[in-house]
Design a protein around this motif. Structure first.
Motif, PDB file in Angstrom:
ATOM      1  N   ARG A 152      49.118  59.388  23.312  1.00  0.00           N
ATOM      2  CA  ARG A 152      49.905  59.232  22.453  1.00  0.00           C
ATOM      3  C   ARG A 152      49.373  59.259  21.124  1.00  0.00           C
ATOM      4  NH1 ARG A 152      54.076  54.143  21.317  1.00  0.00           N
ATOM      5  NH2 ARG A 152      55.388  55.069  19.788  1.00  0.00           N
ATOM      6  N   THR A 153      48.518  58.668  20.728  1.00  0.00           N
ATOM      7  CA  THR A 153      47.778  58.554  19.711  1.00  0.00           C
ATOM      8  C   THR A 153      47.318  60.158  19.219  1.00  0.00           C
ATOM      9  OG1 THR A 153      47.327  56.328  19.317  1.00  0.00           O
ATOM     10  CG2 THR A 153      45.894  57.623  18.007  1.00  0.00           C
ATOM     11  N   ILE A 154      46.508  60.653  20.111  1.00  0.00           N
ATOM     12  CA  ILE A 154      45.965  62.180  19.923  1.00  0.00           C
ATOM     13  C   ILE A 154      46.860  62.883  19.674  1.00  0.00           C
ATOM     14  CG2 ILE A 154      44.878  63.974  20.972  1.00  0.00           C
ATOM     15  CD1 ILE A 154      43.031  61.855  22.801  1.00  0.00           C
ATOM     16  N   ARG A 155      48.315  62.905  20.321  1.00  0.00           N
ATOM     17  CA  ARG A 155      49.402  63.800  20.322  1.00  0.00           C
ATOM     18  C   ARG A 155      49.880  63.604  18.620  1.00  0.00           C
ATOM     19  NH1 ARG A 155      51.020  62.019  25.799  1.00  0.00           N
ATOM     20  NH2 ARG A 155      50.261  63.771  27.127  1.00  0.00           N
ATOM     21  N   HIS A 156      50.126  62.102  18.412  1.00  0.00           N
ATOM     22  CA  HIS A 156      50.643  61.847  16.970  1.00  0.00           C
ATOM     23  C   HIS A 156      49.570  62.512  15.975  1.00  0.00           C
ATOM     24  CE1 HIS A 156      52.056  59.692  13.580  1.00  0.00           C
ATOM     25  NE2 HIS A 156      50.930  59.192  13.488  1.00  0.00           N
ATOM     26  N   TYR A 157      48.421  62.448  16.131  1.00  0.00           N
ATOM     27  CA  TYR A 157      47.247  63.102  15.223  1.00  0.00           C
ATOM     28  C   TYR A 157      47.562  64.623  15.139  1.00  0.00           C
ATOM     29  CZ  TYR A 157      44.936  58.505  14.648  1.00  0.00           C
ATOM     30  OH  TYR A 157      44.800  57.402  14.278  1.00  0.00           O
ATOM     31  N   GLU A 158      48.135  65.280  16.268  1.00  0.00           N
ATOM     32  CA  GLU A 158      48.278  66.672  16.380  1.00  0.00           C
ATOM     33  C   GLU A 158      49.671  66.987  15.535  1.00  0.00           C
ATOM     34  OE1 GLU A 158      49.484  70.360  19.323  1.00  0.00           O
ATOM     35  OE2 GLU A 158      48.681  68.251  20.202  1.00  0.00           O
ATOM     36  N   GLU A 159      50.826  66.000  15.599  1.00  0.00           N
ATOM     37  CA  GLU A 159      51.901  66.121  15.046  1.00  0.00           C
ATOM     38  C   GLU A 159      51.852  66.129  13.741  1.00  0.00           C
ATOM     39  OE1 GLU A 159      54.569  63.384  17.008  1.00  0.00           O
ATOM     40  OE2 GLU A 159      54.437  64.448  18.854  1.00  0.00           O
ATOM     41  N   THR A 160      51.074  65.427  13.083  1.00  0.00           N
ATOM     42  CA  THR A 160      50.645  65.281  11.734  1.00  0.00           C
ATOM     43  C   THR A 160      49.585  66.010  11.160  1.00  0.00           C
ATOM     44  OG1 THR A 160      49.025  63.353  12.036  1.00  0.00           O
ATOM     45  CG2 THR A 160      51.224  62.525  11.883  1.00  0.00           C
ATOM     46  N   GLY A 161      49.032  66.943  12.018  1.00  0.00           N
ATOM     47  CA  GLY A 161      48.364  68.125  11.357  1.00  0.00           C
ATOM     48  C   GLY A 161      46.977  67.433  11.286  1.00  0.00           C
ATOM     49  N   LEU A 162      46.448  66.300  11.807  1.00  0.00           N
ATOM     50  CA  LEU A 162      44.843  66.078  11.478  1.00  0.00           C
ATOM     51  C   LEU A 162      44.106  66.621  12.389  1.00  0.00           C
ATOM     52  CD1 LEU A 162      45.379  62.038  11.026  1.00  0.00           C
ATOM     53  CD2 LEU A 162      44.764  63.809   9.315  1.00  0.00           C
ATOM     54  N   VAL A 163      44.606  66.959  13.946  1.00  0.00           N
ATOM     55  CA  VAL A 163      43.732  67.671  14.779  1.00  0.00           C
ATOM     56  C   VAL A 163      44.637  68.602  15.545  1.00  0.00           C
ATOM     57  CG1 VAL A 163      43.829  65.913  16.619  1.00  0.00           C
ATOM     58  CG2 VAL A 163      41.937  67.392  16.283  1.00  0.00           C
ATOM     59  N   ASP A 185      36.615  69.409  18.253  1.00  0.00           N
ATOM     60  CA  ASP A 185      37.820  68.614  18.227  1.00  0.00           C
ATOM     61  C   ASP A 185      37.534  67.159  18.443  1.00  0.00           C
ATOM     62  OD1 ASP A 185      39.282  71.052  17.965  1.00  0.00           O
ATOM     63  OD2 ASP A 185      39.497  71.435  20.029  1.00  0.00           O
ATOM     64  N   VAL A 186      36.643  66.908  19.338  1.00  0.00           N
ATOM     65  CA  VAL A 186      36.316  65.531  19.659  1.00  0.00           C
ATOM     66  C   VAL A 186      35.468  64.741  18.281  1.00  0.00           C
ATOM     67  CG1 VAL A 186      34.758  64.032  20.931  1.00  0.00           C
ATOM     68  CG2 VAL A 186      36.281  65.651  22.293  1.00  0.00           C
ATOM     69  N   ALA A 187      34.859  65.808  17.718  1.00  0.00           N
ATOM     70  CA  ALA A 187      34.136  65.131  16.499  1.00  0.00           C
ATOM     71  C   ALA A 187      35.101  64.704  15.492  1.00  0.00           C
ATOM     72  CB  ALA A 187      32.988  65.847  16.228  1.00  0.00           C
ATOM     73  N   ARG A 188      36.104  65.647  15.264  1.00  0.00           N
ATOM     74  CA  ARG A 188      37.192  65.377  14.335  1.00  0.00           C
ATOM     75  C   ARG A 188      37.867  64.201  14.676  1.00  0.00           C
ATOM     76  NH1 ARG A 188      39.129  69.035  10.869  1.00  0.00           N
ATOM     77  NH2 ARG A 188      41.217  68.855  10.187  1.00  0.00           N
ATOM     78  N   LEU A 189      38.362  63.919  15.897  1.00  0.00           N
ATOM     79  CA  LEU A 189      39.070  62.861  16.241  1.00  0.00           C
ATOM     80  C   LEU A 189      38.174  61.497  16.094  1.00  0.00           C
ATOM     81  CD1 LEU A 189      40.618  64.059  19.511  1.00  0.00           C
ATOM     82  CD2 LEU A 189      42.031  62.994  17.534  1.00  0.00           C
ATOM     83  N   MET A 190      36.986  61.712  16.295  1.00  0.00           N
ATOM     84  CA  MET A 190      35.974  60.304  15.977  1.00  0.00           C
ATOM     85  C   MET A 190      36.020  59.973  14.586  1.00  0.00           C
ATOM     86  SD  MET A 190      35.206  59.405  18.903  1.00  0.00           S
ATOM     87  CE  MET A 190      33.858  57.924  18.613  1.00  0.00           C
ATOM     88  N   VAL A 191      36.058  60.987  13.636  1.00  0.00           N
ATOM     89  CA  VAL A 191      36.155  60.736  12.171  1.00  0.00           C
ATOM     90  C   VAL A 191      37.385  60.095  12.001  1.00  0.00           C
ATOM     91  CG1 VAL A 191      36.592  61.866   9.660  1.00  0.00           C
ATOM     92  CG2 VAL A 191      34.785  62.850  11.581  1.00  0.00           C
TER      93      VAL A 191
END
Length: 140
Positions: free
Chosen positions: A20-31, A48-54
């Protein structure tokens, strides 16, 4: 599917973020997933994983989604291989320095909170040890 792509479940396990969090970050344009499978599943790369880790590291330090987005845009511009004018490069690096200062300040605040929490836990442990070794007085 190539070996360089991961589905969202593997990314969630590696980043310790929920689907859910990963999808939320996608919806908000972070990844954004780097690709989609034939069946429409999100596919992610190591980048993409490195971006999510940031993002994951910024969140507990109190950075907002807009601040996360800004930092990611700055690092994207610095890393995209396009030559930057010296003034633009300096401005981007100054923004990263500002985030580094803010992160360092937050880390210090977290250290203080942790020290207080450890002190409190020790106080409770000491109380329990003292009460456990005290003789009981009973009325008969």
């Amino acid at each position: 599917m190539s070996g360089e792509h991961m589905q969202i479940g593997e990314v969630a396990a590696r980043t310790e973020l929920s689907l859910r969090t990963i999808r939320h970050y996608e919806e908000t344009g972070l990844v954004s997933p780097s690709a989609r499978s034939r069946g429409g599943f999100r596919l992610y790369t190591e980048a993409d994983v490195a971006r999510l880790m940031v993002i994951r590291r910024m969140k507990p330090l109190g950075f907002t989604l807009d601040e996360m987005r800004d930092l990611l845009e700055v690092t994207d511009r610095l890393d995209n291989g396009t030559a930057l004018a010296p003034d633009e490069r300096d401005a981007l690096l100054a923004r990263i320095r500002a985030y580094e200062r803010a992160a360092s300040e937050q880390v210090e605040k977290v250290r203080v909170q942790l020290a207080r929490a450890e002190e409190f836990a020790l106080t409770l442990r000491t109380r329990l040890d003292r009460d456990a070794s005290a003789p009981t007085t009973g009325t008969a």
